[in-house]
Design a protein around this motif. Structure first.
Motif, short mmCIF file in Angstrom:
data_model
loop_
_atom_site.label_atom_id
_atom_site.label_comp_id
_atom_site.label_asym_id
_atom_site.label_seq_id
_atom_site.Cartn_x
_atom_site.Cartn_y
_atom_site.Cartn_z
N ALA A 128 47.13 35.43 44.06
CA ALA A 128 48.51 35.03 43.83
C ALA A 128 49.12 35.74 42.62
O ALA A 128 50.27 36.19 42.68
N ALA A 129 48.36 35.83 41.54
CA ALA A 129 48.93 36.32 40.28
C ALA A 129 48.75 37.81 40.07
O ALA A 129 49.60 38.46 39.45
N PHE A 130 47.65 38.37 40.55
CA PHE A 130 47.34 39.79 40.32
C PHE A 130 46.91 40.44 41.64
O PHE A 130 45.74 40.79 41.82
N PRO A 131 47.84 40.60 42.59
CA PRO A 131 47.46 41.13 43.90
C PRO A 131 46.87 42.54 43.84
O PRO A 131 46.01 42.88 44.65
N LEU A 132 47.32 43.35 42.90
CA LEU A 132 46.74 44.69 42.76
C LEU A 132 45.27 44.60 42.38
O LEU A 132 44.42 45.30 42.96
N ALA A 133 44.95 43.74 41.42
CA ALA A 133 43.56 43.56 41.02
C ALA A 133 42.73 43.01 42.17
O ALA A 133 41.59 43.43 42.38
N TYR A 134 43.30 42.08 42.90
CA TYR A 134 42.60 41.50 44.04
C TYR A 134 42.23 42.57 45.06
O TYR A 134 41.09 42.64 45.53
N SER A 135 43.19 43.45 45.39
CA SER A 135 42.94 44.47 46.40
C SER A 135 41.92 45.51 45.92
O SER A 135 41.04 45.92 46.68
N VAL A 136 42.03 45.92 44.67
CA VAL A 136 41.11 46.94 44.14
C VAL A 136 39.71 46.39 43.99
O VAL A 136 38.72 46.99 44.42
N ILE A 137 39.60 45.22 43.36
CA ILE A 137 38.28 44.65 43.07
C ILE A 137 37.54 44.30 44.36
O ILE A 137 36.35 44.58 44.50
N LEU A 138 38.24 43.69 45.32
CA LEU A 138 37.57 43.35 46.57
C LEU A 138 37.20 44.59 47.37
O LEU A 138 36.16 44.60 48.05
N SER A 139 38.02 45.63 47.31
CA SER A 139 37.67 46.87 48.01
C SER A 139 36.44 47.51 47.38
O SER A 139 35.55 48.01 48.08
N ALA A 140 36.38 47.49 46.05
CA ALA A 140 35.26 48.12 45.35
C ALA A 140 33.97 47.32 45.48
O ALA A 140 32.87 47.90 45.53
N LEU A 141 34.09 45.99 45.54
CA LEU A 141 32.90 45.12 45.50
C LEU A 141 32.70 44.38 46.82
O LEU A 141 32.12 43.29 46.84
N TYR A 142 33.14 44.98 47.90
CA TYR A 142 33.07 44.30 49.19
C TYR A 142 31.64 43.88 49.53
O TYR A 142 31.39 42.72 49.90
N LEU A 143 30.69 44.79 49.43
CA LEU A 143 29.32 44.48 49.84
C LEU A 143 28.65 43.43 48.95
O LEU A 143 28.08 42.47 49.47
N PRO A 144 28.69 43.57 47.61
CA PRO A 144 28.04 42.51 46.81
C PRO A 144 28.71 41.15 46.96
O PRO A 144 28.01 40.12 46.91
N LEU A 145 30.02 41.12 47.17
CA LEU A 145 30.68 39.84 47.35
C LEU A 145 30.33 39.20 48.69
O LEU A 145 30.18 37.98 48.79
N VAL A 146 30.17 40.03 49.73
CA VAL A 146 29.73 39.51 51.02
C VAL A 146 28.30 38.96 50.90
O VAL A 146 27.98 37.89 51.44
#
Length: 335
Positions: free
Chosen positions: A70-88
């Motif tokens: 909600a507050a930092f959509p750019l950070a959300y998109s970058v961080i989740l793209s970069a850390l997709y596998l460890p977060l899964v």
């Protein structure tokens, strides 16, 4: 002078993540300690200490993720793209241990050992994945034109893997000291014994990370070791040393709650050091909270909802821990 909404939201998300580390940390720590406890009665007691509250502990993880979107959509998109596998992997571990948590009480004798192992492995996978993601976050991400420009496995580095081990030690210490507070007898004595080497291992890990990070990132070194910052930040390592010495002393004595409170202080100091190192970037190494923030209208609207919801979460959490306070004994429930 108006309200700095990005700063306020950064504090709210930081608070939510810290609450998650504190509350789900000892929960995961109990699973991490499972291989070091052999008797089924003691393992049941360990799980019973968190049975009434464990599922509510992860509320803060969901809150932190939703707040970031909600507050930092750019950070959300970058961080989740970069850390997709460890977060899964983290989510898979949390789901697996959640299933094992329920099934180990309902399984027959032939299948209980399987679910005990599943509970432990789910805890290890979730914790190491969180630590690796944290290490990759500290290392920073390659961003071009407001999108993640790195590779699928850029998160795999020696530093991120070491951070995974460090978080494993941190959660194990929270779990051991939680059990010192919540149990008694032989199980409590065993947890005191385990907590001492875990404490020393964690402090060594904190020291290594504290040296590794500024040596690899010049901007972090400048923030910590330039004047007058050095004078302001010097109390952090001093407090870490004092908390460690005091924690070891309380573990050797008869204190029950003090070791857990000191373990929380040690984790909080490490969290503070991380915040100092990265501030004000929400996408390390160079995208600040103000650059990644949503429009002011969005920040203001979602802030109203957050400030309405957070007190309810805090109240029901405090009430649940109050209701289920006290020692947990083998073969007994709460009264």
């Amino acid at each position: 002078m108006g309200i700095d909404l990005p700063l306020l939201w950064a504090l709210i998300i930081g608070f939510g993540l810290m609450m998650y580390v504190i509350m789900d940390g000892f929960d995961l720590g109990i699973g991490i300690l499972f291989p070091f406890v052999s008797t089924r009665e003691d393992r049941d007691t360990m799980v019973n200490t968190v049975a009434p509250v464990w599922d509510g502990n992860e509320t803060w993880l969901a809150f932190g993720g939703a707040g970031l979107l909600a507050a930092f959509p750019l950070a959300y998109s970058v961080i989740l793209s970069a850390l997709y596998l460890p977060l899964v992997l983290m989510l898979a571990g949390l789901i697996w241990r959640g299933v094992a948590f329920e099934f180990r009480f309902k399984a027959d004798e032939a299948h209980k050992p399987f679910w005990d192992k599943a509970f432990a492995w789910g805890s290890y996978i979730a914790t190491i994945s969180q630590g690796v993601a944290l290490g990759a976050f500290i290392n920073g991400f390659e961003v071009r034109e407001r999108t993640y420009a790195g590779g699928l496995f850029d998160w795999v580095t020696p530093f991120s893997l070491f951070a995974g081990v460090g978080l494993l030690l941190a959660y194990a210490l929270l779990g051991a000291t939680w059990l010192v507070m919540k149990t008694e007898g032989e199980l409590q004595r065993r947890m005191r014994e385990l907590a001492r080497p875990i404490t020393l291992g964690l402090v060594v890990a904190i020291a290594i990370v504290s040296l590794w990070t500024p040596s690899a990132h010049a901007d972090v070194a400048a923030r910590w070791f330039s004047l007058p910052n050095l004078l302001f930040f010097a109390p952090v390592p001093v407090l870490v040393l004092l908390a460690t010495v005091t924690l070891l002393r309380t573990l050797a004595g008869n204190s029950h709650a003090a070791p857990f409170l000191l373990a929380l202080l040690l984790i909080f100091l490490g969290y503070t050091g991380l915040a100092i190192s990265l501030w004000p970037n929400i996408i390390p190494p160079a995208v600040s909270i103000w650059e990644a923030a949503a429009p002011p209208q969005t920040l203001g609207f979602t802030l109203v909802g957050a400030l309405f919801v957070i007190p309810f979460i805090l109240v029901y959490t405090a009430w649940s821990y109050y209701v289920f306070r006290g020692k947990v004994r083998a073969g007994e429930g709460y009264h």
